[in-house]
Design a protein around this motif. Structure first.
Motif, short mmCIF file in Angstrom:
data_model
loop_
_atom_site.label_atom_id
_atom_site.label_comp_id
_atom_site.label_asym_id
_atom_site.label_seq_id
_atom_site.Cartn_x
_atom_site.Cartn_y
_atom_site.Cartn_z
N GLY A 46 -23.59 57.63 -13.87
CA GLY A 46 -23.15 56.60 -13.00
C GLY A 46 -24.51 55.86 -12.73
N GLU A 47 -25.85 56.43 -12.92
CA GLU A 47 -26.96 55.49 -12.83
C GLU A 47 -27.08 54.59 -13.76
OE1 GLU A 47 -29.94 58.17 -12.28
OE2 GLU A 47 -29.59 58.60 -10.15
N VAL A 48 -27.90 53.52 -13.33
CA VAL A 48 -28.27 52.43 -14.35
C VAL A 48 -29.36 53.25 -14.87
CG1 VAL A 48 -29.67 50.36 -14.38
CG2 VAL A 48 -28.06 50.58 -12.68
N HIS A 49 -29.38 52.97 -16.36
CA HIS A 49 -30.56 53.74 -17.35
C HIS A 49 -31.97 53.23 -16.80
CE1 HIS A 49 -32.51 55.61 -20.45
NE2 HIS A 49 -31.40 56.21 -20.89
N PRO A 50 -32.98 53.93 -16.61
CA PRO A 50 -34.16 53.78 -16.36
C PRO A 50 -34.80 52.72 -17.49
CG PRO A 50 -34.13 55.85 -16.61
CD PRO A 50 -32.72 55.43 -16.44
N ASP A 51 -34.45 53.07 -18.67
CA ASP A 51 -35.06 52.17 -19.71
C ASP A 51 -34.82 50.56 -19.60
OD1 ASP A 51 -36.31 51.91 -22.76
OD2 ASP A 51 -34.31 50.90 -22.70
N LEU A 52 -33.26 50.42 -19.34
CA LEU A 52 -33.02 49.21 -19.29
C LEU A 52 -33.64 48.38 -18.03
CD1 LEU A 52 -31.09 46.94 -20.31
CD2 LEU A 52 -29.01 48.18 -19.14
N GLU A 53 -33.67 49.30 -16.93
CA GLU A 53 -33.95 48.77 -15.60
C GLU A 53 -35.54 48.15 -15.80
OE1 GLU A 53 -33.11 49.76 -11.26
OE2 GLU A 53 -34.01 51.50 -12.41
N ASP A 54 -36.34 48.93 -16.80
CA ASP A 54 -37.68 48.60 -16.88
C ASP A 54 -37.83 47.31 -17.87
OD1 ASP A 54 -38.64 50.73 -15.55
OD2 ASP A 54 -38.81 52.11 -17.33
N LYS A 55 -36.89 47.19 -18.94
CA LYS A 55 -36.85 46.10 -19.81
C LYS A 55 -36.64 44.91 -19.07
CE LYS A 55 -37.66 48.48 -23.56
NZ LYS A 55 -37.78 49.59 -23.10
N GLN A 57 -37.14 44.13 -15.80
CA GLN A 57 -38.29 43.87 -15.02
C GLN A 57 -39.36 43.35 -15.87
OE1 GLN A 57 -38.77 43.80 -11.71
NE2 GLN A 57 -36.61 44.57 -11.67
N LEU A 58 -39.65 43.72 -17.03
CA LEU A 58 -40.58 43.24 -18.09
C LEU A 58 -40.21 41.73 -18.30
CD1 LEU A 58 -41.36 46.38 -20.54
CD2 LEU A 58 -42.99 45.20 -19.07
N PHE A 59 -38.98 41.61 -18.54
CA PHE A 59 -38.52 40.28 -19.09
C PHE A 59 -38.66 39.15 -17.83
CE2 PHE A 59 -34.77 37.27 -18.64
CZ PHE A 59 -34.91 36.54 -19.84
N ILE A 60 -38.25 39.68 -16.60
CA ILE A 60 -38.54 38.74 -15.40
C ILE A 60 -39.90 38.27 -15.38
CG2 ILE A 60 -38.19 38.54 -13.08
CD1 ILE A 60 -35.53 38.35 -14.53
N SER A 61 -40.84 39.50 -15.39
CA SER A 61 -42.32 39.20 -15.27
C SER A 61 -42.83 38.18 -16.48
CB SER A 61 -43.21 40.35 -15.50
OG SER A 61 -42.47 41.18 -14.37
N ALA A 62 -42.05 38.34 -17.63
CA ALA A 62 -42.74 37.28 -18.78
C ALA A 62 -42.14 36.02 -18.47
CB ALA A 62 -42.14 37.92 -20.26
N LYS A 63 -40.77 35.75 -17.91
CA LYS A 63 -40.46 34.62 -17.65
C LYS A 63 -41.00 33.76 -16.57
CE LYS A 63 -37.80 34.32 -21.09
NZ LYS A 63 -37.87 33.31 -22.05
N LYS A 64 -41.47 34.73 -15.51
CA LYS A 64 -42.38 34.16 -14.37
C LYS A 64 -43.60 33.42 -14.87
CE LYS A 64 -43.82 35.55 -9.48
NZ LYS A 64 -44.12 36.59 -8.80
N LEU A 65 -44.22 34.05 -15.69
CA LEU A 65 -45.42 33.58 -16.44
C LEU A 65 -45.49 32.43 -17.11
CD1 LEU A 65 -47.21 36.95 -17.52
CD2 LEU A 65 -47.89 35.64 -15.66
N GLU A 66 -44.04 32.31 -17.69
CA GLU A 66 -43.86 30.84 -18.45
C GLU A 66 -43.47 29.93 -17.48
OE1 GLU A 66 -40.59 31.60 -21.11
OE2 GLU A 66 -41.54 33.57 -21.96
N GLY A 67 -43.36 30.10 -16.06
CA GLY A 67 -43.27 29.00 -15.20
C GLY A 67 -41.88 28.79 -14.83
N SER A 126 -32.62 38.21 -27.05
CA SER A 126 -33.50 37.56 -27.80
C SER A 126 -35.05 37.73 -27.52
CB SER A 126 -33.25 36.03 -27.58
OG SER A 126 -34.31 35.24 -28.49
N TRP A 127 -35.44 37.87 -26.26
CA TRP A 127 -36.70 38.10 -25.83
C TRP A 127 -37.03 39.51 -26.20
CZ3 TRP A 127 -38.93 41.48 -22.44
CH2 TRP A 127 -40.44 41.30 -22.35
N TYR A 133 -39.16 45.30 -28.77
CA TYR A 133 -38.69 46.45 -27.85
C TYR A 133 -37.49 46.80 -28.65
CZ TYR A 133 -41.85 45.19 -24.22
OH TYR A 133 -43.20 45.14 -23.72
N ILE A 134 -36.52 45.97 -29.21
CA ILE A 134 -35.17 46.51 -29.75
C ILE A 134 -35.49 45.96 -31.25
CG2 ILE A 134 -34.02 46.69 -27.86
CD1 ILE A 134 -32.86 43.90 -28.31
N GLU A 135 -34.77 46.58 -32.16
CA GLU A 135 -34.80 46.20 -33.56
C GLU A 135 -33.58 45.06 -33.80
OE1 GLU A 135 -33.95 49.32 -36.41
OE2 GLU A 135 -35.48 50.66 -35.69
N ARG A 136 -32.76 44.88 -33.27
CA ARG A 136 -31.58 43.69 -33.37
C ARG A 136 -31.10 43.35 -31.90
NH1 ARG A 136 -26.64 45.06 -32.88
NH2 ARG A 136 -25.94 46.97 -32.66
#
Length: 329
Positions: A46-55, A57-67, A126-127, A133-136
């Motif tokens: 029933g918990e959110v997988h920590p790996d997906l949660e981390d990914k 956050q990484l995506f949001i941080s990257a998009k923030k840097l993109e402006g 896609s990111w 981080y993923i193969e496909r």
């Protein structure tokens, strides 16, 4: 039993089921050597997988840097959090079927809503794929549903006058005229300050989608009622639209919507009016009055003329007039 021992025992039991003749102790020793190089974290049911949660956050941080704007980032985070709450897997284990299941779980969603959800997921995966981080990308095969073509709602000139006559306060009239005359989105008007208004040119600069800045204009009528509203204020708040009571502060978007709702209810148009309907009304009436499509596109802040074309529906009388005026006999 600690987590490492639990994993080891579970693996040996699973292998024993597959290969009954394996030597348990030697298999256990070999697995122990391999697993000693890894760190494991148990994901509770029933918990959110920590790996997906981390990914995410990484995506949001990257998009923030993109402006990307804070509004876009918030929308991304909200949508991806909902996705992670349903699809409790590691990012690399998520399949196309998982995404399809998530999008189809609520049968009441409009096609436009599903399209927006899929757009966020496509951007995310896609990111992840581009960053390796993923193969496909599991969303590659998914196509966005076709757009539901619906003409935007707009008010008639008569209905617009009904709204004007239903304003009880200078404040309400100013809000109504500003939204209609500028054709702005609610979020654009919400962010305006008093100092942003160019009184001489009867214009202001607003920040639209994608953090793009554009100039919009007020009518003489809008400037008149805006002037009355500002002269009647006795606060030091920099915002153009403020609360009625102390402590005076910028009026929320919901607060602006509420004022329009009150006007519409008194006019008997409560089911037909919102700030966005006033934006549609600005576009439709201006086009019907002979404005060029490209000018309306710029005033509305549309990146594509196709979006503006939705407003280019004219009345029967206007069609007849255009035919008689421009047909070469």
């Amino acid at each position: 039993m600690n987590l490492d021992e639990q994993i080891l025992s579970d693996l040996v039991v699973a292998l024993k089921d597959l290969y009954p003749n394996i030597e348990v102790e030697s298999t256990k020793n070999k697995l122990s050597t391999v697993l000693s190089e890894y760190y494991f974290q148990r994901v509770k049911l029933g918990e959110v997988h920590p790996d997906l949660e981390d990914k995410i956050q990484l995506f949001i941080s990257a998009k923030k840097l993109e402006g990307l704007s804070s509004i876009t980032l918030d929308n991304y985070l909200m949508e991806l959090s909902m996705f992670a709450d349903i699809v409790k897997k590691k990012a690399e284990d998520i399949a196309t079927a998982d995404v399809r299941m998530y999008l189809s779980q609520d049968g009441t969603l409009k096609m436009s809503t599903i399209r927006k959800k899929l757009s966020v997921l496509k951007s995310f995966f896609s990111w992840l794929a581009s960053e390796e981080y993923i193969e496909r990308d599991p969303t590659t095969k998914l196509k966005a549903p076709k757009d539901e073509y619906r003409l935007p709602k707009s008010l008639s000139i008569e209905q617009l006058e009904m709204l004007r006559e239903s304003c009880d306060t200078v404040r309400q009239r100013a809000f109504l005229e500003i939204l209609y005359a500028t054709g702005c989105r609610l979020s654009e008007v919400h962010g305006l300050d008093k100092a942003d208004i160019n009184l001489q040119d009867m214009s202001t600069l607003v920040i639209g989608k994608g953090d793009k800045q554009r100039e919009v204009y007020f009518s003489i009528r809008a400037m008149y009622h805006l002037g009355k509203y500002l002269k009647g204020r006795n606060d030091n708040c920099e915002a153009l639209m403020v609360t009625e009571r102390k402590p005076f502060r910028r009026l929320s978007k919901r607060g602006i919507q509420r004022e329009i709702d009150i006007i519409a209810q008194k006019a008997g148009l409560q089911d037909k009016v919102s700030p966005h309907v006033l934006r549609h009304t600005f576009a439709t009436l201006t086009l019907n009055n002979g404005a060029e499509l490209v000018a309306i596109q710029e005033l509305l802040g549309h990146s594509s003329p196709d979006t503006t074309l939705r407003y280019a529906k004219i009345t029967h009388e206007r069609k007849r007039e255009q035919h008689q005026k421009y047909l070469i006999q």
